[in-house]
Write a protein that holds these residues in place. Structure first.
Motif, mmCIF file in Angstrom:
data_model
loop_
_atom_site.group_PDB
_atom_site.id
_atom_site.type_symbol
_atom_site.label_atom_id
_atom_site.label_comp_id
_atom_site.label_asym_id
_atom_site.label_seq_id
_atom_site.Cartn_x
_atom_site.Cartn_y
_atom_site.Cartn_z
ATOM 1 N N ARG A 148 0.828 -1.207 0.000
ATOM 2 C CA ARG A 148 0.000 0.000 0.000
ATOM 3 C C ARG A 148 0.864 1.259 0.000
ATOM 4 O O ARG A 148 0.562 2.233 -0.674
ATOM 5 C CB ARG A 148 -0.934 -0.006 1.211
ATOM 6 N N ARG A 149 1.960 1.228 0.768
ATOM 7 C CA ARG A 149 2.861 2.382 0.819
ATOM 8 C C ARG A 149 3.477 2.642 -0.555
ATOM 9 O O ARG A 149 3.478 3.757 -1.059
ATOM 10 C CB ARG A 149 3.957 2.150 1.860
ATOM 11 N N MET A 154 3.764 5.511 -5.852
ATOM 12 C CA MET A 154 3.677 5.481 -7.316
ATOM 13 C C MET A 154 2.583 6.418 -7.815
ATOM 14 O O MET A 154 2.761 7.102 -8.823
ATOM 15 C CB MET A 154 3.431 4.063 -7.828
ATOM 16 N N ASN A 155 1.472 6.452 -7.123
ATOM 17 C CA ASN A 155 0.399 7.366 -7.514
ATOM 18 C C ASN A 155 0.869 8.812 -7.429
ATOM 19 O O ASN A 155 0.558 9.627 -8.295
ATOM 20 C CB ASN A 155 -0.837 7.159 -6.643
ATOM 21 N N LEU A 156 1.618 9.133 -6.404
ATOM 22 C CA LEU A 156 2.127 10.495 -6.254
ATOM 23 C C LEU A 156 3.167 10.812 -7.325
ATOM 24 O O LEU A 156 3.184 11.909 -7.887
ATOM 25 C CB LEU A 156 2.713 10.697 -4.855
ATOM 26 N N TRP A 168 -7.942 5.279 -4.105
ATOM 27 C CA TRP A 168 -6.688 4.669 -3.652
ATOM 28 C C TRP A 168 -6.204 5.269 -2.354
ATOM 29 O O TRP A 168 -5.392 4.687 -1.661
ATOM 30 C CB TRP A 168 -5.612 4.756 -4.724
ATOM 31 N N GLU A 169 -6.744 6.419 -1.999
ATOM 32 C CA GLU A 169 -6.318 7.073 -0.769
ATOM 33 C C GLU A 169 -7.029 6.483 0.450
ATOM 34 O O GLU A 169 -6.482 6.404 1.530
ATOM 35 C CB GLU A 169 -6.615 8.567 -0.857
ATOM 36 N N SER A 179 -8.220 -3.715 0.081
ATOM 37 C CA SER A 179 -8.160 -3.479 -1.355
ATOM 38 C C SER A 179 -7.612 -2.103 -1.607
ATOM 39 O O SER A 179 -7.765 -1.202 -0.801
ATOM 40 C CB SER A 179 -9.547 -3.610 -1.974
ATOM 41 N N ASP A 180 -6.932 -1.985 -2.709
ATOM 42 C CA ASP A 180 -6.412 -0.694 -3.159
ATOM 43 C C ASP A 180 -6.952 -0.423 -4.539
ATOM 44 O O ASP A 180 -7.249 -1.267 -5.290
ATOM 45 C CB ASP A 180 -4.895 -0.704 -3.214
#
Length: 180
Positions: A148-149, A154-156, A168-169, A179-180
């Motif tokens: 999750r981290r 990666m999203n950032l 996703w947050e 779940s993500d």
């Protein structure tokens, strides 16, 4: 060491191996207790696995007037006990995810119980043991937190800014399914 179910919906390839494995799991009476759903059938063919979220405070158990839905010491929400279930279907209406299903022929409710006979011994549930794309995984809690981290990082990096609407947050608090 605490194991959890970890779902990555976008990894699902729609093969339905999880459903076939679920039907084969002992004690399931050849009924699948998980599902593969379409995100938007009219727009694309993207699918995602859907199984019981094992809520910490399960609505299905709260609304059962017969106290047929038991929660194990580990927090796993089990299917309704046959000898107690009165067939009222409150659980099917109470679950915000639509997970419990009612068998009208046998007059009983059934749902995913994370293959409790396996998971209590830290053996992966049938669905997680066969998923070819790793959309469903049975992993250590620490490994899940690391995934999750990294996903958030990666999203950032990709320029996605956290907001109140980003799925996703936010990850709801469930006992064993993340779940993500």
């Amino acid at each position: 060491m605490r194991k959890v179910m970890y779902l990555e919906f976008e990894r699902c390839i729609g093969c339905r191996a999880c459903q076939a494995a679920c039907r084969e799991c002992g004690g399931h009476d050849a009924k699948e207790r998980n599902y593969v759903e379409y995100v938007d059938f009219f727009e694309n063919r993207q699918t995602y696995p859907m199984l019981c979220m094992q809520c910490k405070d399960p609505a299905c158990a709260k609304v059962c007037p017969a106290n047929a839905i038991q929660i194990t010491e580990e927090g796993v929400v089990l299917s309704a006990m046959e000898d107690k279930c009165i067939g009222c279907r409150n659980c099917t209406f109470g679950c915000p995810f639509g997970i419990p299903k009612f068998d009208f022929e046998e007059n009983k409710m059934y749902k995913c119980d994370m293959c409790y006979d396996r998971t209590k011994h830290e053996i992966a549930p049938m669905c997680a043991s066969v998923c070819p794309s790793d959309a469903i995984r049975f992993i250590d809690h620490d490994e899940m937190m690391e995934l999750r981290r990294r996903r958030t990082q990666m999203n950032l990096i990709e320029g996605k800014k956290p907001s109140e609407n980003d799925k996703w947050e936010y990850v709801p608090e469930f006992f064993g399914v993340y779940s993500d």
